[in-house]
Design a protein around this motif. Structure first.
Motif, short mmCIF file in Angstrom:
data_model
loop_
_atom_site.label_atom_id
_atom_site.label_comp_id
_atom_site.label_asym_id
_atom_site.label_seq_id
_atom_site.Cartn_x
_atom_site.Cartn_y
_atom_site.Cartn_z
N ASP A 53 0.83 -1.20 0.00
CA ASP A 53 0.00 0.00 0.00
C ASP A 53 0.87 1.25 0.00
N ASP A 54 0.82 2.05 1.07
CA ASP A 54 1.50 3.35 1.06
C ASP A 54 2.95 3.27 1.57
N ALA A 55 3.45 2.06 1.83
CA ALA A 55 4.77 1.94 2.43
C ALA A 55 5.87 2.55 1.58
N GLU A 56 5.77 2.41 0.25
CA GLU A 56 6.83 2.96 -0.60
C GLU A 56 6.91 4.48 -0.47
N SER A 57 5.79 5.16 -0.33
CA SER A 57 5.84 6.61 -0.17
C SER A 57 6.40 6.99 1.20
N ILE A 58 6.14 6.18 2.21
CA ILE A 58 6.73 6.40 3.53
C ILE A 58 8.24 6.25 3.45
N VAL A 59 8.68 5.21 2.78
CA VAL A 59 10.12 5.00 2.59
C VAL A 59 10.74 6.18 1.85
N LEU A 97 8.88 5.81 -4.79
CA LEU A 97 10.06 5.89 -3.93
C LEU A 97 10.92 7.12 -4.20
N LYS A 98 10.60 7.83 -5.28
CA LYS A 98 11.31 9.05 -5.66
C LYS A 98 12.81 8.80 -5.83
N THR A 99 13.09 7.76 -6.59
CA THR A 99 14.47 7.41 -6.88
C THR A 99 14.58 6.95 -8.33
N ASP A 100 15.78 6.87 -8.83
CA ASP A 100 15.97 6.45 -10.22
C ASP A 100 16.38 4.99 -10.35
#
Length: 279
Positions: A53-59, A97-100
Protein backbone atom coordinates in the motif's frame (compact mmCIF):
# COMPACT_ATOMS: atom_id res chain seq x y z
CA UNK A 1 26.94 -2.44 11.87
CA UNK A 2 28.15 -5.90 10.90
CA UNK A 3 27.74 -6.45 7.17
CA UNK A 4 28.40 -9.17 4.61
CA UNK A 5 28.27 -9.68 0.86
CA UNK A 6 24.71 -9.68 -0.48
CA UNK A 7 24.81 -12.79 -2.60
CA UNK A 8 26.18 -12.45 -6.11
CA UNK A 9 26.05 -8.64 -6.00
CA UNK A 10 29.30 -8.44 -4.04
CA UNK A 11 27.84 -5.43 -2.23
CA UNK A 12 28.38 -5.32 1.53
CA UNK A 13 24.96 -5.06 3.20
CA UNK A 14 24.14 -4.88 6.94
CA UNK A 15 23.02 -8.23 8.35
CA UNK A 16 20.03 -6.51 9.96
CA UNK A 17 17.85 -4.28 7.80
CA UNK A 18 14.37 -2.81 8.00
CA UNK A 19 11.08 -4.22 6.76
CA UNK A 20 8.02 -2.11 5.98
CA UNK A 21 5.09 -4.53 5.68
CA UNK A 22 1.95 -2.95 7.21
CA UNK A 23 3.95 0.15 8.10
CA UNK A 24 1.24 2.28 6.50
CA UNK A 25 -1.25 1.06 9.11
CA UNK A 26 0.45 3.03 11.87
CA UNK A 27 1.31 6.70 12.28
CA UNK A 28 3.23 8.05 9.31
CA UNK A 29 5.45 10.36 11.35
CA UNK A 30 6.42 7.59 13.77
CA UNK A 31 7.16 5.20 10.89
CA UNK A 32 9.43 7.72 9.19
CA UNK A 33 11.20 8.49 12.47
CA UNK A 34 11.79 4.79 13.09
CA UNK A 35 13.22 4.23 9.61
CA UNK A 36 15.52 7.21 9.93
CA UNK A 37 16.69 6.11 13.38
CA UNK A 38 17.45 2.70 11.93
CA UNK A 39 19.39 4.17 9.03
CA UNK A 40 21.40 6.36 11.41
CA UNK A 41 22.19 3.22 13.44
CA UNK A 42 23.45 1.39 10.35
CA UNK A 43 20.35 -0.52 9.19
CA UNK A 44 20.61 0.85 5.67
CA UNK A 45 18.99 -2.16 3.96
CA UNK A 46 15.37 -1.04 3.45
CA UNK A 47 12.85 -3.56 2.11
CA UNK A 48 9.43 -2.65 0.73
CA UNK A 49 7.02 -3.78 -2.03
CA UNK A 50 4.40 -2.48 -4.42
CA UNK A 51 1.69 -4.43 -2.55
CA UNK A 52 2.51 -2.76 0.78
CA UNK A 53 0.00 0.00 0.00
CA UNK A 54 1.50 3.35 1.06
CA UNK A 55 4.77 1.94 2.43
CA UNK A 56 6.83 2.96 -0.60
CA UNK A 57 5.84 6.61 -0.17
CA UNK A 58 6.73 6.40 3.53
CA UNK A 59 10.12 5.00 2.59
CA UNK A 60 10.57 7.79 0.04
CA UNK A 61 10.13 10.41 2.74
CA UNK A 62 12.35 8.53 5.20
CA UNK A 63 15.28 8.23 2.77
CA UNK A 64 15.02 11.75 1.33
CA UNK A 65 18.58 13.10 1.21
CA UNK A 66 19.95 9.68 2.23
CA UNK A 67 19.53 7.68 -0.97
CA UNK A 68 23.25 7.07 -1.48
CA UNK A 69 23.47 5.50 1.99
CA UNK A 70 20.60 3.06 1.46
CA UNK A 71 20.42 -0.42 -0.07
CA UNK A 72 16.86 -0.17 -1.38
CA UNK A 73 14.76 -3.22 -2.27
CA UNK A 74 11.21 -3.52 -3.57
CA UNK A 75 9.11 -6.36 -4.96
CA UNK A 76 6.74 -6.98 -7.86
CA UNK A 77 3.57 -9.03 -7.38
CA UNK A 78 3.31 -12.13 -9.61
CA UNK A 79 0.26 -10.73 -11.42
CA UNK A 80 2.47 -7.99 -12.87
CA UNK A 81 5.38 -10.28 -13.66
CA UNK A 82 5.23 -10.46 -17.46
CA UNK A 83 8.29 -9.07 -19.23
CA UNK A 84 6.63 -5.70 -19.88
CA UNK A 85 4.64 -5.83 -16.65
CA UNK A 86 7.80 -6.12 -14.56
CA UNK A 87 9.17 -2.98 -16.18
CA UNK A 88 5.94 -1.01 -15.68
CA UNK A 89 5.64 -2.12 -12.05
CA UNK A 90 9.24 -1.20 -11.32
CA UNK A 91 8.86 2.23 -12.89
CA UNK A 92 5.77 2.83 -10.74
CA UNK A 93 7.71 1.82 -7.61
CA UNK A 94 10.55 4.14 -8.60
CA UNK A 95 8.11 7.03 -8.86
CA UNK A 96 6.61 6.28 -5.45
CA UNK A 97 10.06 5.89 -3.93
CA UNK A 98 11.31 9.05 -5.66
CA UNK A 99 14.47 7.41 -6.88
CA UNK A 100 15.97 6.45 -10.22
CA UNK A 101 17.02 2.93 -9.27
CA UNK A 102 16.58 0.00 -6.92
CA UNK A 103 19.52 -1.88 -5.51
CA UNK A 104 17.54 -5.10 -5.84
CA UNK A 105 14.09 -5.96 -7.21
CA UNK A 106 12.33 -9.19 -6.26
CA UNK A 107 9.49 -11.36 -7.51
CA UNK A 108 7.26 -11.44 -4.43
CA UNK A 109 6.28 -15.11 -4.78
CA UNK A 110 6.04 -17.68 -7.61
CA UNK A 111 3.17 -16.93 -9.98
CA UNK A 112 1.50 -18.15 -13.14
CA UNK A 113 3.44 -16.06 -15.65
CA UNK A 114 6.42 -17.92 -17.15
CA UNK A 115 9.52 -17.31 -15.07
CA UNK A 116 11.45 -16.77 -18.29
CA UNK A 117 9.38 -13.62 -18.90
CA UNK A 118 9.87 -12.30 -15.40
CA UNK A 119 13.63 -12.80 -15.51
CA UNK A 120 13.80 -11.21 -18.96
CA UNK A 121 12.01 -8.18 -17.52
CA UNK A 122 14.47 -8.06 -14.63
CA UNK A 123 17.37 -8.18 -17.06
CA UNK A 124 15.83 -5.38 -19.15
CA UNK A 125 15.63 -3.24 -16.02
CA UNK A 126 19.19 -4.12 -15.03
CA UNK A 127 20.51 -3.27 -18.49
CA UNK A 128 18.77 0.12 -18.32
CA UNK A 129 20.17 0.90 -14.87
CA UNK A 130 16.78 0.94 -13.16
CA UNK A 131 17.79 -1.95 -10.92
CA UNK A 132 21.28 -3.07 -9.95
CA UNK A 133 20.31 -6.66 -9.18
CA UNK A 134 17.27 -8.90 -8.91
CA UNK A 135 16.11 -11.71 -6.67
CA UNK A 136 13.21 -13.84 -5.52
CA UNK A 137 10.93 -14.22 -2.54
CA UNK A 138 9.08 -17.21 -1.09
CA UNK A 139 10.81 -19.61 -3.49
CA UNK A 140 11.31 -23.24 -2.49
CA UNK A 141 14.14 -25.36 -3.87
CA UNK A 142 12.24 -26.60 -6.93
CA UNK A 143 11.42 -23.03 -7.98
CA UNK A 144 14.96 -21.89 -7.19
CA UNK A 145 16.32 -24.64 -9.42
CA UNK A 146 14.06 -23.46 -12.24
CA UNK A 147 15.21 -19.86 -11.84
CA UNK A 148 18.85 -20.93 -11.82
CA UNK A 149 18.41 -22.94 -15.03
CA UNK A 150 16.90 -19.91 -16.75
CA UNK A 151 19.20 -17.18 -15.44
CA UNK A 152 22.46 -19.07 -15.04
CA UNK A 153 24.78 -18.88 -12.02
CA UNK A 154 25.39 -15.73 -9.98
CA UNK A 155 22.37 -13.81 -11.27
CA UNK A 156 19.97 -14.38 -8.36
CA UNK A 157 20.91 -11.90 -5.64
CA UNK A 158 18.68 -13.22 -2.86
CA UNK A 159 15.71 -15.28 -1.78
CA UNK A 160 13.50 -13.64 0.84
CA UNK A 161 11.58 -16.10 3.04
CA UNK A 162 9.84 -16.31 6.38
CA UNK A 163 12.37 -17.11 9.12
CA UNK A 164 11.92 -16.83 12.87
CA UNK A 165 12.52 -18.97 15.94
CA UNK A 166 9.19 -20.71 15.55
CA UNK A 167 9.53 -21.21 11.79
CA UNK A 168 12.87 -22.63 10.73
CA UNK A 169 11.71 -24.76 7.80
CA UNK A 170 14.05 -23.01 5.39
CA UNK A 171 17.04 -24.52 7.21
CA UNK A 172 16.24 -27.96 5.76
CA UNK A 173 16.85 -27.21 2.09
CA UNK A 174 16.32 -23.58 1.07
CA UNK A 175 19.07 -22.09 3.18
CA UNK A 176 21.67 -24.70 2.15
CA UNK A 177 20.66 -24.22 -1.51
CA UNK A 178 21.22 -20.49 -1.21
CA UNK A 179 24.59 -21.00 0.48
CA UNK A 180 25.75 -23.38 -2.28
CA UNK A 181 24.69 -21.04 -5.06
CA UNK A 182 25.88 -17.69 -3.72
CA UNK A 183 22.37 -16.40 -3.01
CA UNK A 184 21.68 -14.23 0.03
CA UNK A 185 18.98 -15.57 2.37
CA UNK A 186 16.84 -12.70 3.70
CA UNK A 187 14.52 -13.69 6.54
CA UNK A 188 11.31 -11.72 6.95
CA UNK A 189 9.04 -11.56 10.03
CA UNK A 190 11.94 -12.45 12.37
CA UNK A 191 9.74 -11.91 15.44
CA UNK A 192 6.99 -14.20 14.20
CA UNK A 193 4.30 -11.62 13.39
CA UNK A 194 2.89 -11.49 16.90
CA UNK A 195 3.99 -14.99 17.90
CA UNK A 196 7.22 -14.15 19.72
CA UNK A 197 7.95 -16.59 22.57
CA UNK A 198 6.10 -15.82 25.78
CA UNK A 199 8.54 -14.63 28.50
CA UNK A 200 7.08 -17.16 30.94
CA UNK A 201 7.62 -20.13 28.62
CA UNK A 202 10.73 -22.32 28.82
CA UNK A 203 11.98 -20.89 25.54
CA UNK A 204 11.22 -17.35 26.68
CA UNK A 205 13.25 -17.88 29.82
CA UNK A 206 16.16 -19.21 27.79
CA UNK A 207 16.12 -16.13 25.58
CA UNK A 208 15.94 -13.87 28.63
CA UNK A 209 18.94 -15.56 30.21
CA UNK A 210 21.04 -15.24 27.07
CA UNK A 211 19.87 -11.65 26.63
CA UNK A 212 21.06 -10.76 30.12
CA UNK A 213 24.50 -12.19 29.38
CA UNK A 214 24.78 -9.97 26.30
CA UNK A 215 23.10 -6.87 27.76
CA UNK A 216 20.34 -7.02 25.18
CA UNK A 217 16.70 -8.14 24.89
CA UNK A 218 15.23 -11.49 23.84
CA UNK A 219 14.43 -9.83 20.51
CA UNK A 220 18.11 -9.01 20.08
CA UNK A 221 19.03 -12.62 20.81
CA UNK A 222 16.55 -13.79 18.17
CA UNK A 223 18.06 -11.48 15.55
CA UNK A 224 21.57 -12.64 16.42
CA UNK A 225 20.52 -16.28 16.04
CA UNK A 226 18.82 -15.68 12.69
CA UNK A 227 21.94 -13.98 11.28
CA UNK A 228 24.46 -16.43 12.71
CA UNK A 229 25.25 -18.01 9.33
CA UNK A 230 27.39 -16.43 6.64
CA UNK A 231 24.74 -15.77 3.98
CA UNK A 232 21.81 -14.78 6.22
CA UNK A 233 20.16 -11.39 6.66
CA UNK A 234 16.99 -10.31 8.42
CA UNK A 235 14.58 -7.37 8.06
CA UNK A 236 12.58 -6.68 11.24
CA UNK A 237 9.90 -4.02 11.05
CA UNK A 238 9.21 -1.49 13.76
CA UNK A 239 7.46 1.86 13.97
CA UNK A 240 9.30 2.82 17.14
CA UNK A 241 12.65 4.57 16.96
CA UNK A 242 13.73 3.05 20.28
CA UNK A 243 13.08 -0.47 19.00
CA UNK A 244 14.95 0.34 15.78
CA UNK A 245 18.02 1.15 17.85
CA UNK A 246 17.63 -2.12 19.78
CA UNK A 247 17.37 -4.05 16.53
CA UNK A 248 20.48 -2.41 15.12
CA UNK A 249 22.50 -3.17 18.25
CA UNK A 250 21.77 -6.88 17.81
CA UNK A 251 24.11 -6.98 14.81
CA UNK A 252 27.07 -6.88 17.19
CA UNK A 253 25.91 -9.84 19.30
CA UNK A 254 27.95 -12.99 18.74
CA UNK A 255 26.32 -16.03 20.29
CA UNK A 256 28.64 -18.79 21.44
CA UNK A 257 28.21 -22.46 20.54
CA UNK A 258 26.54 -23.31 23.85
CA UNK A 259 23.98 -20.51 23.44
CA UNK A 260 23.20 -21.54 19.89
CA UNK A 261 22.73 -25.13 21.00
CA UNK A 262 20.41 -24.03 23.81
CA UNK A 263 18.26 -21.98 21.44
CA UNK A 264 18.23 -24.83 18.95
CA UNK A 265 17.02 -27.23 21.64
CA UNK A 266 14.13 -24.98 22.71
CA UNK A 267 13.18 -23.85 19.19
CA UNK A 268 13.84 -26.90 17.00
CA UNK A 269 13.47 -26.61 13.27
CA UNK A 270 11.18 -29.65 13.19
CA UNK A 271 10.53 -31.87 10.17
CA UNK A 272 10.78 -30.53 6.64
CA UNK A 273 7.29 -29.42 5.50
CA UNK A 274 5.81 -30.50 2.18
CA UNK A 275 5.44 -26.88 1.05
CA UNK A 276 7.44 -23.78 1.92
CA UNK A 277 5.73 -21.70 4.63
CA UNK A 278 5.00 -18.07 3.75
CA UNK A 279 2.87 -15.13 4.85
Amino acid sequence: MRARSFGATGISVPVIGQGTWRMDETGRAASIAALRAGIDAGMTHIDTAEMYDDAESIVAEAIAGLREEVFLVSKVVPGNATRRGVVRACEASLRRLKTDRLDSYLLHWPGHHPLEETIAGFEDLRRDGKILSWGLSNFDVEDLDAALRIAGPYRIACNQVIYHLGERAIEHAVLPWCARNGVALVGYSPFGSGEFPDPSSAGGRVLAGIAEAHDTTPYGVALAFLTRLDNTFTIPKTVRASRALENAAAADIRLNAAEIALIDAHFPRGPRPRTLPML
